[in-house]
Design an enzyme around this catalytic site. Sequence first.
Site, short mmCIF file in Angstrom:
data_model
loop_
_atom_site.label_atom_id
_atom_site.label_comp_id
_atom_site.label_asym_id
_atom_site.label_seq_id
_atom_site.Cartn_x
_atom_site.Cartn_y
_atom_site.Cartn_z
N GLU A 38 0.84 -1.19 0.00
CA GLU A 38 0.00 0.00 0.00
C GLU A 38 0.88 1.25 0.00
O GLU A 38 2.01 1.22 0.49
CB GLU A 38 -0.93 0.01 1.23
CG GLU A 38 -2.00 -1.06 1.18
CD GLU A 38 -3.14 -0.80 2.16
OE1 GLU A 38 -3.16 0.27 2.81
OE2 GLU A 38 -4.01 -1.68 2.27
N HIS A 99 -5.00 6.38 -0.10
CA HIS A 99 -4.08 5.25 -0.05
C HIS A 99 -4.53 4.20 -1.04
O HIS A 99 -5.63 4.27 -1.58
CB HIS A 99 -3.96 4.68 1.38
CG HIS A 99 -5.17 3.96 1.86
ND1 HIS A 99 -6.27 4.62 2.36
CD2 HIS A 99 -5.48 2.64 1.92
CE1 HIS A 99 -7.19 3.74 2.72
NE2 HIS A 99 -6.74 2.52 2.46
N HIS A 101 -5.04 0.10 -2.44
CA HIS A 101 -5.33 -1.29 -2.10
C HIS A 101 -4.78 -2.13 -3.26
O HIS A 101 -5.44 -2.27 -4.28
CB HIS A 101 -6.84 -1.52 -1.96
CG HIS A 101 -7.42 -1.03 -0.68
ND1 HIS A 101 -8.77 -1.08 -0.40
CD2 HIS A 101 -6.83 -0.48 0.41
CE1 HIS A 101 -8.99 -0.59 0.80
NE2 HIS A 101 -7.84 -0.20 1.32
N ASP A 112 -9.73 1.56 7.88
CA ASP A 112 -9.74 2.83 7.14
C ASP A 112 -10.75 3.79 7.74
O ASP A 112 -10.49 4.99 7.92
CB ASP A 112 -10.10 2.60 5.66
CG ASP A 112 -9.03 1.83 4.91
OD1 ASP A 112 -7.88 1.82 5.36
OD2 ASP A 112 -9.38 1.24 3.86
ZN LIG Z 1 -7.51 0.73 3.07
#
Ligand SMILES: [Zn+2]
Length: 167
Positions: A38, A99, A101, A112
Amino acid sequence: MPEDGKDFVSQVHGISVHLTGVAVHTIKEYALAAGDRETGGILVGRYDGHGNNVTVSEATTQSKDSRSGRTWFQRGVHGLKDLLQSRWRHGEYYVGEWHSHPRAAPEPSANDIKEMRAISKEISYRCPKPVMIIAGTSAAREVYLSASVFERGGLVRLQESSVSSET
Ligand SMILES: [Zn+2]
Protein backbone atom coordinates in the site's frame (compact mmCIF):
# COMPACT_ATOMS: atom_id res chain seq x y z
CA MET A 1 -0.57 11.43 -21.11
CA PRO A 2 -2.76 13.89 -19.19
CA GLU A 3 -5.55 12.38 -17.11
CA ASP A 4 -9.09 13.67 -16.99
CA GLY A 5 -10.38 14.96 -13.70
CA LYS A 6 -12.98 12.94 -11.81
CA ASP A 7 -16.14 13.92 -9.98
CA PHE A 8 -17.84 12.09 -7.13
CA VAL A 9 -21.18 13.05 -5.62
CA SER A 10 -23.73 12.15 -2.98
CA GLN A 11 -27.04 13.65 -4.06
CA VAL A 12 -28.63 12.72 -0.72
CA HIS A 13 -26.00 14.54 1.34
CA GLY A 14 -25.43 17.34 -1.20
CA ILE A 15 -21.70 16.64 -1.18
CA SER A 16 -19.35 16.66 -4.16
CA VAL A 17 -15.65 15.95 -4.59
CA HIS A 18 -13.71 16.98 -7.66
CA LEU A 19 -10.29 15.48 -8.33
CA THR A 20 -8.17 17.40 -10.81
CA GLY A 21 -6.44 15.46 -13.55
CA VAL A 22 -3.12 16.10 -11.80
CA ALA A 23 -4.38 14.53 -8.58
CA VAL A 24 -5.84 11.53 -10.45
CA HIS A 25 -2.57 11.05 -12.30
CA THR A 26 -0.44 11.08 -9.13
CA ILE A 27 -2.69 8.63 -7.31
CA LYS A 28 -2.85 6.17 -10.21
CA GLU A 29 0.86 6.33 -11.01
CA TYR A 30 2.06 5.84 -7.44
CA ALA A 31 -0.56 3.21 -6.58
CA LEU A 32 0.75 1.12 -9.48
CA ALA A 33 4.42 1.87 -8.78
CA ALA A 34 4.08 0.63 -5.19
CA GLY A 35 3.36 -2.88 -6.49
CA ASP A 36 2.11 -5.19 -3.74
CA ARG A 37 2.49 -2.65 -0.96
CA GLU A 38 0.00 0.00 0.00
CA THR A 39 1.05 3.59 -0.51
CA GLY A 40 -0.61 6.95 0.00
CA GLY A 41 -0.44 10.55 1.06
CA ILE A 42 -2.55 13.55 1.83
CA LEU A 43 -5.01 15.47 -0.34
CA VAL A 44 -4.64 19.22 -0.76
CA GLY A 45 -7.33 21.54 -2.09
CA ARG A 46 -10.20 23.69 -0.95
CA TYR A 47 -13.77 23.63 0.31
CA ASP A 48 -16.61 25.65 -1.19
CA GLY A 49 -20.35 25.73 -0.57
CA HIS A 50 -20.17 25.60 3.24
CA GLY A 51 -17.72 22.75 3.07
CA ASN A 52 -19.88 20.53 0.86
CA ASN A 53 -17.99 20.96 -2.42
CA VAL A 54 -14.40 19.82 -2.24
CA THR A 55 -11.81 20.35 -4.93
CA VAL A 56 -8.73 18.15 -4.58
CA SER A 57 -6.04 19.85 -6.61
CA GLU A 58 -3.11 17.75 -5.44
CA ALA A 59 -2.31 14.36 -3.94
CA THR A 60 1.07 14.05 -2.25
CA THR A 61 3.26 10.99 -2.67
CA GLN A 62 4.31 8.81 0.24
CA SER A 63 6.45 10.71 2.75
CA LYS A 64 9.67 8.94 3.62
CA ASP A 65 8.63 8.14 7.18
CA SER A 66 5.50 6.29 6.02
CA ARG A 67 5.31 2.54 6.60
CA SER A 68 3.32 -0.01 4.69
CA GLY A 69 2.66 -3.64 3.94
CA ARG A 70 0.42 -5.68 1.72
CA THR A 71 -2.80 -4.61 3.46
CA TRP A 72 -1.85 -1.69 5.66
CA PHE A 73 -0.48 1.83 5.37
CA GLN A 74 0.73 4.18 8.08
CA ARG A 75 1.20 7.64 6.64
CA GLY A 76 4.20 9.56 7.92
CA VAL A 77 4.39 13.30 8.39
CA HIS A 78 7.81 14.18 6.98
CA GLY A 79 7.73 17.39 4.91
CA LEU A 80 3.97 17.79 5.10
CA LYS A 81 3.95 20.75 7.47
CA ASP A 82 6.16 22.79 5.12
CA LEU A 83 4.15 21.71 2.10
CA LEU A 84 0.86 22.71 3.71
CA GLN A 85 2.29 26.04 4.77
CA SER A 86 3.29 26.85 1.19
CA ARG A 87 -0.11 25.74 -0.19
CA TRP A 88 -1.90 27.77 2.46
CA ARG A 89 -0.44 30.94 0.92
CA HIS A 90 -2.37 30.05 -2.25
CA GLY A 91 -5.60 29.38 -0.37
CA GLU A 92 -5.27 25.60 -0.33
CA TYR A 93 -5.47 23.30 2.64
CA TYR A 94 -5.39 19.74 3.88
CA VAL A 95 -8.66 18.13 2.73
CA GLY A 96 -8.05 14.44 3.38
CA GLU A 97 -6.13 11.25 2.72
CA TRP A 98 -5.57 8.72 -0.04
CA HIS A 99 -4.08 5.25 -0.05
CA SER A 100 -3.93 2.24 -2.32
CA HIS A 101 -5.33 -1.29 -2.10
CA PRO A 102 -2.95 -3.43 -4.19
CA ARG A 103 -4.87 -5.91 -6.30
CA ALA A 104 -8.03 -5.32 -4.31
CA ALA A 105 -11.26 -3.36 -4.52
CA PRO A 106 -11.19 0.28 -3.37
CA GLU A 107 -13.58 -0.57 -0.53
CA PRO A 108 -12.96 1.23 2.78
CA SER A 109 -11.90 -1.31 5.43
CA ALA A 110 -13.04 -1.14 9.04
CA ASN A 111 -9.58 0.18 9.88
CA ASP A 112 -9.74 2.83 7.14
CA ILE A 113 -13.01 4.09 8.56
CA LYS A 114 -11.64 4.13 12.10
CA GLU A 115 -8.60 6.17 11.08
CA MET A 116 -10.60 8.70 9.07
CA ARG A 117 -13.03 9.12 11.94
CA ALA A 118 -10.10 9.91 14.21
CA ILE A 119 -8.78 12.44 11.71
CA SER A 120 -12.15 14.14 11.39
CA LYS A 121 -12.12 14.64 15.16
CA GLU A 122 -8.50 15.77 15.31
CA ILE A 123 -8.54 19.53 15.81
CA SER A 124 -5.04 20.14 14.46
CA TYR A 125 -6.12 19.10 10.97
CA ARG A 126 -8.89 21.74 11.04
CA CYS A 127 -10.75 19.62 8.59
CA PRO A 128 -14.33 18.83 9.60
CA LYS A 129 -15.16 16.85 6.45
CA PRO A 130 -12.07 14.95 5.37
CA VAL A 131 -12.12 13.15 2.04
CA MET A 132 -10.83 9.58 1.69
CA ILE A 133 -9.76 8.37 -1.74
CA ILE A 134 -8.86 4.71 -2.15
CA ALA A 135 -7.15 3.41 -5.28
CA GLY A 136 -7.66 -0.28 -5.95
CA THR A 137 -5.28 -1.74 -8.52
CA SER A 138 -5.72 -4.80 -10.70
CA ALA A 139 -3.29 -7.35 -12.12
CA ALA A 140 -3.94 -5.74 -15.51
CA ARG A 141 -2.59 -2.47 -14.07
CA GLU A 142 -5.94 -0.77 -13.99
CA VAL A 143 -6.79 1.57 -11.13
CA TYR A 144 -10.26 2.06 -9.66
CA LEU A 145 -10.93 4.99 -7.35
CA SER A 146 -13.50 5.30 -4.59
CA ALA A 147 -14.32 8.50 -2.72
CA SER A 148 -15.85 8.94 0.72
CA VAL A 149 -16.34 11.92 2.99
CA PHE A 150 -16.61 11.88 6.77
CA GLU A 151 -19.36 14.04 8.12
CA ARG A 152 -19.99 14.22 11.88
CA GLY A 153 -18.11 10.99 12.35
CA GLY A 154 -20.14 9.14 9.72
CA LEU A 155 -18.94 7.73 6.43
CA VAL A 156 -20.64 9.09 3.30
CA ARG A 157 -19.88 7.04 0.20
CA LEU A 158 -19.89 9.05 -3.01
CA GLN A 159 -20.76 7.82 -6.50
CA GLU A 160 -18.59 8.62 -9.47
CA SER A 161 -20.40 11.17 -11.60
CA SER A 162 -20.44 10.81 -15.36
CA VAL A 163 -20.30 14.57 -15.81
CA SER A 164 -16.93 15.17 -17.41
CA SER A 165 -14.45 17.60 -15.95
CA GLU A 166 -12.24 20.03 -17.72
CA THR A 167 -9.30 20.16 -15.37
ZN1 LIG B 1 -7.51 0.73 3.07
